[in-house]
Design a protein around this motif. Structure first.
Motif, PDB file in Angstrom:
ATOM      1  N   ALA A   1      -6.947   3.428 -11.382  1.00  0.00           N
ATOM      2  CA  ALA A   1      -7.165   3.582 -10.105  1.00  0.00           C
ATOM      3  C   ALA A   1      -6.133   4.254  -9.546  1.00  0.00           C
ATOM      4  O   ALA A   1      -4.775   4.267 -10.057  1.00  0.00           O
ATOM      5  N   CYS A   2      -6.322   5.121  -8.664  1.00  0.00           N
ATOM      6  CA  CYS A   2      -5.146   5.948  -8.037  1.00  0.00           C
ATOM      7  C   CYS A   2      -5.630   6.066  -6.721  1.00  0.00           C
ATOM      8  O   CYS A   2      -6.782   6.675  -6.393  1.00  0.00           O
ATOM      9  N   SER A   3      -5.006   5.704  -5.668  1.00  0.00           N
ATOM     10  CA  SER A   3      -5.354   5.692  -4.270  1.00  0.00           C
ATOM     11  C   SER A   3      -4.342   6.149  -3.531  1.00  0.00           C
ATOM     12  O   SER A   3      -3.155   5.983  -3.637  1.00  0.00           O
ATOM     13  N   ASN A   4      -4.714   7.072  -2.386  1.00  0.00           N
ATOM     14  CA  ASN A   4      -3.727   8.035  -1.853  1.00  0.00           C
ATOM     15  C   ASN A   4      -3.613   7.574  -0.364  1.00  0.00           C
ATOM     16  O   ASN A   4      -4.774   7.286   0.195  1.00  0.00           O
ATOM     17  N   SER A   5      -2.608   7.746   0.366  1.00  0.00           N
ATOM     18  CA  SER A   5      -2.622   7.559   1.593  1.00  0.00           C
ATOM     19  C   SER A   5      -1.446   8.567   2.224  1.00  0.00           C
ATOM     20  O   SER A   5      -0.575   8.915   1.893  1.00  0.00           O
ATOM     21  N   GLY A   6      -1.799   8.640   3.581  1.00  0.00           N
ATOM     22  CA  GLY A   6      -1.035   9.737   4.400  1.00  0.00           C
ATOM     23  C   GLY A   6       0.065   8.673   5.277  1.00  0.00           C
ATOM     24  O   GLY A   6       0.643   7.757   4.641  1.00  0.00           O
ATOM     25  N   GLY A   7      -0.022   9.101   6.372  1.00  0.00           N
ATOM     26  CA  GLY A   7       1.022   8.432   7.289  1.00  0.00           C
ATOM     27  C   GLY A   7       2.369   8.748   7.073  1.00  0.00           C
ATOM     28  O   GLY A   7       2.536  10.076   6.887  1.00  0.00           O
ATOM     29  N   TYR A   8       3.438   7.794   7.338  1.00  0.00           N
ATOM     30  CA  TYR A   8       4.668   8.082   7.119  1.00  0.00           C
ATOM     31  C   TYR A   8       5.459   7.424   6.017  1.00  0.00           C
ATOM     32  O   TYR A   8       6.586   7.497   5.688  1.00  0.00           O
TER      33      TYR A   8
ATOM     34  N   GLY B   1      -9.688  -1.252  -5.022  1.00  0.00           N
ATOM     35  CA  GLY B   1      -8.959  -2.336  -4.939  1.00  0.00           C
ATOM     36  C   GLY B   1      -7.378  -2.674  -5.270  1.00  0.00           C
ATOM     37  O   GLY B   1      -6.933  -3.675  -5.786  1.00  0.00           O
ATOM     38  N   VAL B   2      -6.853  -1.600  -4.921  1.00  0.00           N
ATOM     39  CA  VAL B   2      -5.356  -1.635  -5.325  1.00  0.00           C
ATOM     40  C   VAL B   2      -4.705  -2.858  -4.354  1.00  0.00           C
ATOM     41  O   VAL B   2      -3.582  -3.276  -4.810  1.00  0.00           O
TER      42      VAL B   2
ATOM     43  N   ASN C   1      -7.060 -12.707  -0.574  1.00  0.00           N
ATOM     44  CA  ASN C   1      -8.047 -13.674  -0.681  1.00  0.00           C
ATOM     45  C   ASN C   1      -8.982 -13.095  -2.082  1.00  0.00           C
ATOM     46  O   ASN C   1     -10.294 -13.800  -2.255  1.00  0.00           O
ATOM     47  N   GLY C   2      -8.573 -11.952  -2.493  1.00  0.00           N
ATOM     48  CA  GLY C   2      -9.438 -11.433  -3.760  1.00  0.00           C
ATOM     49  C   GLY C   2     -10.589 -10.751  -3.480  1.00  0.00           C
ATOM     50  O   GLY C   2     -11.349 -10.513  -4.212  1.00  0.00           O
ATOM     51  N   VAL C   3     -10.786 -10.058  -2.132  1.00  0.00           N
ATOM     52  CA  VAL C   3     -11.898  -9.002  -1.897  1.00  0.00           C
ATOM     53  C   VAL C   3     -11.360  -7.839  -3.046  1.00  0.00           C
ATOM     54  O   VAL C   3     -10.371  -7.430  -3.021  1.00  0.00           O
ATOM     55  N   LEU C   4     -12.470  -7.642  -3.855  1.00  0.00           N
ATOM     56  CA  LEU C   4     -12.346  -6.615  -4.767  1.00  0.00           C
ATOM     57  C   LEU C   4     -12.128  -5.133  -4.309  1.00  0.00           C
ATOM     58  O   LEU C   4     -11.812  -4.453  -5.214  1.00  0.00           O
ATOM     59  N   TYR C   5     -12.194  -4.699  -3.208  1.00  0.00           N
ATOM     60  CA  TYR C   5     -12.030  -3.671  -2.630  1.00  0.00           C
ATOM     61  C   TYR C   5     -11.072  -3.855  -1.575  1.00  0.00           C
ATOM     62  O   TYR C   5     -10.988  -2.781  -0.487  1.00  0.00           O
ATOM     63  N   ALA C   6      -9.874  -4.443  -1.892  1.00  0.00           N
ATOM     64  CA  ALA C   6      -8.763  -4.693  -0.757  1.00  0.00           C
ATOM     65  C   ALA C   6      -7.976  -3.425  -0.858  1.00  0.00           C
ATOM     66  O   ALA C   6      -7.709  -2.921  -1.742  1.00  0.00           O
ATOM     67  N   ALA C   7      -7.418  -3.111   0.527  1.00  0.00           N
ATOM     68  CA  ALA C   7      -6.521  -1.725   0.494  1.00  0.00           C
ATOM     69  C   ALA C   7      -5.270  -2.300   0.886  1.00  0.00           C
ATOM     70  O   ALA C   7      -4.852  -3.296   1.291  1.00  0.00           O
ATOM     71  N   ILE C   8      -4.425  -1.256   0.737  1.00  0.00           N
ATOM     72  CA  ILE C   8      -2.981  -1.362   1.087  1.00  0.00           C
ATOM     73  C   ILE C   8      -2.704  -0.406   2.586  1.00  0.00           C
ATOM     74  O   ILE C   8      -3.145   0.709   2.175  1.00  0.00           O
ATOM     75  N   VAL C   9      -2.405  -1.056   3.646  1.00  0.00           N
ATOM     76  CA  VAL C   9      -2.517  -0.295   4.810  1.00  0.00           C
ATOM     77  C   VAL C   9      -0.904  -0.238   5.071  1.00  0.00           C
ATOM     78  O   VAL C   9      -0.083  -0.991   5.197  1.00  0.00           O
ATOM     79  N   ASN C  10      -0.892   1.233   5.572  1.00  0.00           N
ATOM     80  CA  ASN C  10       0.607   1.706   6.057  1.00  0.00           C
ATOM     81  C   ASN C  10       0.399   2.458   7.509  1.00  0.00           C
ATOM     82  O   ASN C  10      -0.676   2.611   7.698  1.00  0.00           O
TER      83      ASN C  10
END
Ligand code: SF4
Length: 615
Positions: free
Chosen positions: A89-96, A187-188, A168-177
Motif C-alpha cells: 500500500a502506498c497512500s499519498n496526501s497533500g496539505g502541509y 487501510g493505512v 476500530n479496525g475499519v479495513l479502509y481507515a485513513a490517516i487524516v492530516n
C-alpha cells in the motif's frame, strides 16, 4: 540535494526514536517518497506478514521536491502492507504535513513494532519523543488535532492522525492530516491503529536547504508553474470547480458508475456536480462552495471548502458541522453519491465530513454502501439486518450508515470490512466492485477501456492514481486516445503507471500531470538533486518502482488471477451512453500488457526485465 539524508526509526515496542542516515544508494535508484519508502519496506518486512501484526511496518515519507518551491511540492506518502488488499500500500496526501516533516529535517519516518499503549510521536526538529495518547484514544481526527495543539500551545504543529475507524479496525481507515487531507486508501490508517499510534505531530523550523543548483531550480520551478497556469485544466477548470469538474464530463461519456455499476450514467449527476456547488441553494440562498484551497506550495488550488446547509436533516441538530470544511472532491462525491444513486449534495457533504472526522476512505466506504444497497435490493439483506431502509438513492440511509460505520455500531461493522468481504459473507462475491478487494474509483471501464486494465493491474488494488488514462482517453492529455477501444491501451497504461511512479516519488501532486509530462518535472528534479536525473533515468526509475511493487505482491501470494475485474464489467454491457453495448476488454488487453511489461504469461517479471531494472 533535495533530501535531508535523515530517517527517523521509531520502535513502538521499545518506545525508542533513533535517527539514521538515509540510504543514498537507494535514493539514487528510487528517488524518494513512494519509491524509496517502498524499497525500505520491501527490504525490511516479510511480504507474507499479517498486515495488522507488529511485524508489519508503516513508513511516512517525503520526496526530494517536498517542501520546496516546486508547485504542489507538499506531498507525503504512507507505505505499508495493506490489510484490505494484502498487497503493498502506498497512500499519498497533500496539505502541509509533508512539508513540515521536511522542515523538521527528516526525509522519512519508519514505524515498527507495536506500542503497548496508545501514543503519539511528537517531533520538533531533532527532538523526537513518544508521548502518552490515552486521553486522545477514542477521539476524532479533528479533536486529536485540536488536543495536541493545545497541549503543546502551538497552533503551527502539523498533525496526521487516525480516528475511530483506525482504532476500530475499519479495513479502509485513513490517516487524516490538516483536518481534511488524507492518506486515504488501502487501510493505512488501520495499520496505524494496530500499532496503537494515534498521531504524528511535527513542528519544523529549518526550511529546506541543500537544493543542488538553486538558480536553475527556481527557473525550472517557475517554468513549471507557468505551464500549469496556462493550461485550461490546471489553470482554470481545477481552481474553479475542483476535481468535481469531472462529474458532468464523465457522466456524459457514459462512464459514471451508478448504483454499484448497474448503470453508467446517473440521472442526478448535475445535482452533485462542481457546477451545482456554485449554485445558490433555495433553502438559504447560499452556495455550497465557500472557496477553493491549496495544499502546500500548490499553484492549482483544486481543494474545495464548502458549507453544508444548516437546515439539512443530517445536521440540523448538530451545529458542529455547520462551519466551512473540506469537500466535496470528485471521487468522494461519486462514491457517496452516484455509486449509491444518492443525488442529495448536502447528504454527500455530511457523509464526507464524517469520513474526514473519523478517518475513513470515502471511496471504499461509499462503494461498500453501494454493494450493500444492491444486496438489499436483491433481498439478500433485510432492513432488520442493516438497521435502515437501504434503498438505492436513499440519502437517509447513506447518512445513517456513515454514522454506524464511523462509530463501529451494528451493520456499520460489516460495512467496515469493505465490499469484497461483505459480498463474500452474503454469498455474492461478484457484486463487490473492486480489484484485490479495493473498491473502484469513479470511472466505469466499459466507457473508458484503458482504466479497466489500469485498475486490474494496479499494485494497490483498484485505483485511479496509479495509471490515470482518463487524462488521455477523456481529456486528450498528453495525446487523445479513443476511450472505447482496447488497441494501444497496454502501452498507454504502462506509460502512465511508470510516469506516475516518478511524480509520486518526487513529492509532487499527480494532478500536475493534467498539464505536465515528465519533461516538465525532470528539470526540477535535476536542479534539486545531486546526480544524473535524465529522462532516460527517470523512466527507468518509474518502471523500477512498478516492478518492485509487483515483486512484493507476488511474494505476498498474489497472482495473475488477482489482476482481474468483476464479471459485471466483462459481461454486462453498458446500457446507455457512448459505450452502450460495450463490456470491458480486459481479457484482450491483459496479455498484451504483460508482454509490454516484459512479464511472463503468468504476470511474473522475466529475468531479463529484472536485470535491466537492477532488481
Ligand atoms: S492540485 Fe489539489 S490536491 Fe494537488 S496539491 Fe494542489 S490543492 Fe492539493
Amino acid at each position: 540535494m533535495g533530501w535531508n539524508r535523515k530517517v527517523l526509526r521509531v520502535n513502538l515496542t521499545a518506545g525508542t526514536c533513533t535517527p539514521e542516515p538515509l540510504n543514498m544508494s537507494w535514493a539514487n535508484d528510487y528517488l524518494g517518497s513512494r519509491g524509496l519508502a517502498s524499497k525500505y519496506l520491501v527490504e525490511e518486512i516479510d511480504p507474507k506478514v499479517d498486515a495488522l501484526s507488529p511485524d508489519n511496518k508503516m513508513i511516512m515519507s517525503t520526496g526530494p521536491l517536498t517542501g520546496t518551491m516546486a508547485s504542489t511540492g507538499g506531498r507525503y506518502t504512507v507505505v505499508t502492507k495493506s490489510p484490505l488488499t494484502g498487497a503493498i500500500a502506498c497512500s499519498n496526501s497533500g496539505g502541509y504535513f509533508g512539508a513540515e516533516m521536511k522542515f523538521a529535517g527528516w526525509d522519512m519516518i519508519i514505524f515498527e513494532g507495536k506500542s503497548p499503549k496508545p501514543v503519539y510521536l511528537y517531533l520538533e526538529n531533532d527532538n523526537a519523543e513518544l508521548r502518552d495518547a490515552a486521553h486522545l484514544w477514542g477521539k476524532t481526527c479533528w479533536e486529536t488535532e485540536e488536543g495536541i495543539k493545545a497541549t503543546h500551545q502551538d497552533p503551527l504543529i502539523r498533525i496526521s492522525s487516525i480516528g475511530g475507524a483506525g482504532e476500530n479496525g475499519v479495513l479502509y481507515a485513513a490517516i487524516v492530516n490538516d483536518l481534511h487531507r488524507a492518506a486515504g486508501r488501502s487501510g493505512v490508517g488501520t495499520v496505524m491503529g494496530s500499532k496503537n499510534l494515534k498521531a504524528v505531530a511535527i513542528r519544523g523550523t529549518q526550511g529546506v536547504s541543500g537544493i543542488k543548483d538553486f538558480p536553475a531550480f527556481l527557473a525550472a520551478a517557475n517554468a513549471g508553474k507557468k505551464v500549469l497556469a496556462d493550461n485550461a485544466v490546471t489553470g482554470q477548470g481545477l481552481p474553479k470547480y475542483g476535481t468535481q469538474v469531472l462529474m458532468n464530463v464523465i457522466n456524459e461519456m457514459g462512464a459514471l458508475p451508478t448504483r454499484n455499476h448497474r448503470d453508467v450514467q446517473f440521472e442526478e449527476a448535475g445535482r452533485i456536480s462542481g457546477e451545482a456547488m456554485h449554485e445558490k441553494r433555495p433553502t438559504d440562498g447560499k452556495t455550497h462552495l465557500v472557496t477553493n484551497a491549496a495544499c502546500f506550495g500548490c499553484t492549482i488550488a483544486c481543494g474545495r471548502i464548502s458549507r453544508i446547509d444548516e437546515t439539512h436533516f443530517s445536521v440540523k441538530n448538530s451545529p458542529k458541522y455547520w462551519g466551512a470544511s473540506g469537500g466535496l472532491e470528485y471521487e468522494a462525491a461519486w462514491a457517496l453519491g452516484a455509486a449509491n444513486g444518492v443525488g442529495d449534495l448536502e447528504a454527500l457533504q455530511y457523509a464526507n465530513l464524517l469520513c474526514n472526522e473519523h478517518g475513513m476512505d470515502p471511496i471504499s466506504f461509499g462503494a461498500t454502501v453501494g454493494a450493500a444497497m444492491e444486496l438489499y435490493d436483491l433481498g439478500i439483506l433485510s432492513k432488520e439486518q442493516i438497521g435502515v431502509d437501504a434503498q438505492f438513492g436513499s440519502a437517509e440511509a447513506l447518512c445513517k450508515l456513515v454514522e454506524m460505520t464511523a462509530h463501529g455500531e451494528g451493520f456499520g461493522k460489516e460495512l467496515g470490512m469493505g465490499s469484497g468481504r461483505l459480498c463474500a459473507k452474503y454469498g455474492r462475491p461478484e457484486l463487490s466492485m473492486s480489484v484485490k478487494n479495493q473498491e473502484f474509483p469513479a470511472y466505469d471501464s466499459r466507457g473508458i477501456q484503458g482504466m479497466g486494465l489500469a485498475y486490474a493491474t494496479s499494485n494497490r488494488g483498484a485505483c485511479h492514481l496509479r495509471g490515470y488514462t482518463v487524462a488521455s482517453e477523456v481529456l486528450g492529455i498528453p495525446v487523445k486516445t479513443d476511450p472505447l477501444v482496447t488497441e494501444g491501451k497496454a502501452d498507454l497504461v504502462k506509460a502512465f503507471q511508470d510516469a506516475t511512479g516518478v511524480f509520486d516519488a518526487a513529492g509532487i501532486c499527480i494532478f500536475t500531470s493534467f498539464a505536465w509530462t515528465l519533461a516538465d518535472v525532470q528539470p526540477q528534479i535535476q536542479a534539486a538533486c545531486e546526480g544524473d536525473w535524465s529522462m532516460d533515468k527517470l523512466n527507468l526509475v518509474g518502471e523500477r518502482i512498478w516492478n518492485m511493487e509487483r515483486q512484493f505482491n507476488l511474494a505476498a501470494g498474489l497472482t495473475a488471477k488477482d489482476d482481474d475485474l468483476p464479471p459485471r464489467l466483462k459481461t454486462e454491457p453498458a446500457k446507455t451512453g457512448p459505450a452502450k453495448g460495450l463490456v470491458n476488454g480486459l481479457d484482450k488487453m491483459k496479455p498484451e500488457y504483460y508482454k509490454v511489461r516484459g512479464w511472463s504469461a503468468e504476470g511474473v517479471p522475466e529475468k531479463a526485465t529484472l536485470e535491466r531494472l537492477g532488481l
